[in-house]
Write an enzyme that holds these catalytic residues in place. Sequence first.
Site, mmCIF file in Angstrom:
data_model
loop_
_atom_site.group_PDB
_atom_site.id
_atom_site.type_symbol
_atom_site.label_atom_id
_atom_site.label_comp_id
_atom_site.label_asym_id
_atom_site.label_seq_id
_atom_site.Cartn_x
_atom_site.Cartn_y
_atom_site.Cartn_z
ATOM 1 N N SER A 286 1.003 -1.013 0.005
ATOM 2 C CA SER A 286 0.522 0.226 0.654
ATOM 3 C C SER A 286 0.728 1.846 0.001
ATOM 4 O O SER A 286 2.013 1.312 0.935
ATOM 5 C CB SER A 286 -0.759 0.004 1.480
ATOM 6 O OG SER A 286 -2.349 -0.749 1.250
ATOM 7 N N GLU B 10 -3.372 -16.486 0.305
ATOM 8 C CA GLU B 10 -3.514 -16.499 1.753
ATOM 9 C C GLU B 10 -4.727 -17.581 1.436
ATOM 10 O O GLU B 10 -6.063 -16.927 1.167
ATOM 11 C CB GLU B 10 -4.075 -14.958 1.389
ATOM 12 C CG GLU B 10 -4.851 -14.336 3.130
ATOM 13 C CD GLU B 10 -3.703 -14.752 4.125
ATOM 14 O OE1 GLU B 10 -4.125 -16.579 4.424
ATOM 15 O OE2 GLU B 10 -3.284 -13.985 4.737
ATOM 16 N N SER C 180 -10.334 -4.084 0.774
ATOM 17 C CA SER C 180 -11.854 -3.107 1.660
ATOM 18 C C SER C 180 -12.762 -4.272 1.098
ATOM 19 O O SER C 180 -13.130 -5.315 -0.120
ATOM 20 C CB SER C 180 -11.836 -1.769 1.532
ATOM 21 O OG SER C 180 -12.005 -1.579 -0.068
ATOM 22 N N ASN C 181 -13.992 -4.222 2.377
ATOM 23 C CA ASN C 181 -14.968 -5.529 1.866
ATOM 24 C C ASN C 181 -15.642 -4.636 0.544
ATOM 25 O O ASN C 181 -16.743 -5.200 -0.529
ATOM 26 C CB ASN C 181 -16.152 -4.982 2.675
ATOM 27 C CG ASN C 181 -15.467 -5.623 4.156
ATOM 28 O OD1 ASN C 181 -14.043 -6.629 4.401
ATOM 29 N ND2 ASN C 181 -16.848 -7.044 4.582
#
Lengths: 364, 390
Positions: B134, B249, B372-373
Amino acid sequence: MDFAFTEDQQELRAVVRAFLARRARSEQVRAGWEPATWAQLIEQLELTGVALPEAVGGAGASFVEAGIALEEIGRALLPAPYLPTVVGATALAATPELQARVVAGDAIGLALDARDPLRAVASATARAAGDDGDSPPLLDGVAPQVLDGALARLFVVAARDAAGEPALYAVEAGARGVRVVARPTVDQTRGQAALHLSAAPAVRLSAPGEGAAALARLGETLWVAQALEAVGVGDRALSETVAYLKERVQFGRVLGSFQALRHRCADLAAELEGARATAHYAAWAVDGAPQELAVTAPLAKAVCAQAASRVAAEAIQLHGGIGFTWEHDAHLWFKRAKATEQLYGTPRALRRLAAERAGLLRAA
Amino acid sequence: MDLRFTPADEAFRAEVRAWLRDHLVGDYAALGGAGRPGREHEGLDVRMAWERELGAAGWIGLDWPRQHGGREATLLQQVIFHEEYAAAGAPGRVNHVGEQLLAPTVLAYGTDAQKRRFLPGILRGTELWCQGYSEPDAGSDLAAVRTQARLDGDVWRIDGQKVWTSLAEHADWTFAVVRSEPGSERHKGLSYLLVPMDQPGVEIRPIVQITGTSEFSEVFFSDAVTAAENIVGAPGDGWRVALGTLAFERGVATLGQQIGFARELEEIADSARASGAIDDPEIADRIATAFCELRVLRFNALRTLAGDPTAAAGAASVAKLLWAPWHQRLGELAIDVRGVETTLAASGDGYALDGDQALWLYTRSDTIYAGSNEIQRNIIAERMLGLPRG
């Protein structure tokens, strides 16, 4: 641990779905109960016996296979008494002759309290005067809301025995003292009937002292079945909605390209995926881990019925005006989903039950 | 479909449990849940020692190939390890980033020399890693990365800024996505560099969060250097490697995370029973709902981890959309169960919050970090539902 369906199970799903694509089109669903379709379900697909022992003519598979059929039948909204029949059949282990009739297509009506399936709706009377001891117990009571009761050949009744203990009984639909009154339903894809029992001869299904456990097991199996059917309904509503959003053009774009709608669909998909995993786990637990059902079954019904309701409500909104018409099927999914929420324990009541049984809340 | 663990899995579980029982003692046991999300800043020295202890016993790199020191554990065995680890109340790991993100990337895309150089330090718990993805203008939009790198003889020279870096002060290395081709745009011209943190060109500034604590930092690169060979994949191929890292992941720690969630929920329910708040039907229903939904999280995770292939597309995004808002609602519930007293801080010394207050505030980040969602919804809409991009 393996959460994947076997090849046979995947094949079963494909076969049932293909059958229902031909036999449960919208106009057929709206026309209601069709005996010829039920006969094919029995004779060609052998679905009522899928989880029953081979000794009585069943396929000897597990409740996972019945669950696949429940999900697909829910998805298609097939107007047929499959759910009460496969659930009721699990209570017939002690009566192979009755199981054999289910395999052959006799539908079962569940004479349970529609608010709380763990409560008795009838009571067995002491034997009549002059009884020599071989006559059957007689049942009195009323079950005001029996799913597809008018189609049942056999009722499984939650009652209290002459000693006042919970017990399960079977009652023939055609026996004396049995009156079945069809009732109009809001969800017109599934009928209900009131069952009146007046000194109706019955066969006791649960052994003395085991009635409460048998009734609990029946209720848990019922909740799992409702969960599976609800996932089918939700899956249908979401997939049809997504397909519509890929086609419908407004403002020069397909609606499905608007992020406001994409994100709503994503939220619904996530909720439905969680519900699906829960329902599949619960279906496995019916035979694979029955000790887990006390908690897993009520929560599965609560979660899946609510997911289906949310998806079906959003399906109407996301279809816009057409979704509010009688002509479109969205109201059928919506009505079925809400009926599933209401019947046999609301999501709120069942969440509470699950949390109480897990020790997180005190029993009220 | 069979949802029981196999005897081999149960034997593995017993091995993990026994080891934890024998080794999670003294200072290690005293850490409790330190290092878990929201408490990442606590007890670092002891946790670093604990990481080395884990490494020495072979509990790091469980799924790695044997030739690199792993034990080639199955996915479910990794899940079991994390479940037992959480159930034992062991501290939060300090090198999750190295073990779960960087190591699989090096194994998949790295050179043999990179594997020999970097894997042993992760395996033994002696070299810690942080993630350099990021940036201030590249959050959800990773392809907007602006940090520059240029090859100067036998070193890369790096200038720019990364942000939201966990454990940056303790990490020995970072893996950074940098723009190595001047003038390139979006996902082209990026490279994946491994950069030592302990050098004059790297400056770390902690970010103070809404909790008053710091678990993340800004990392500034000012003519920072790393050796020319410390690039994974080819120059300009960094986007592919970076996405590969994210794909590693696999959620093996999910069930362990849920054990922590269950513990939090039980504490809230205990508090509600003790205070009588549980007699409020709304509170009772929220507790019951949280309980049911936590089971849903578990079933959903099992379905993904134990191989229902129909659950694969977008499964990680579904999991995130389910657990992150769940955890946020739990934080709200923790406050609402206790009521007005939670408007007072635990002490006047600094900004001291109790566990419920920290949970309530920290969980606001759950729907933001790790994609983010909103990004997860985009992924579900595209990959699972096949809806067209806007």
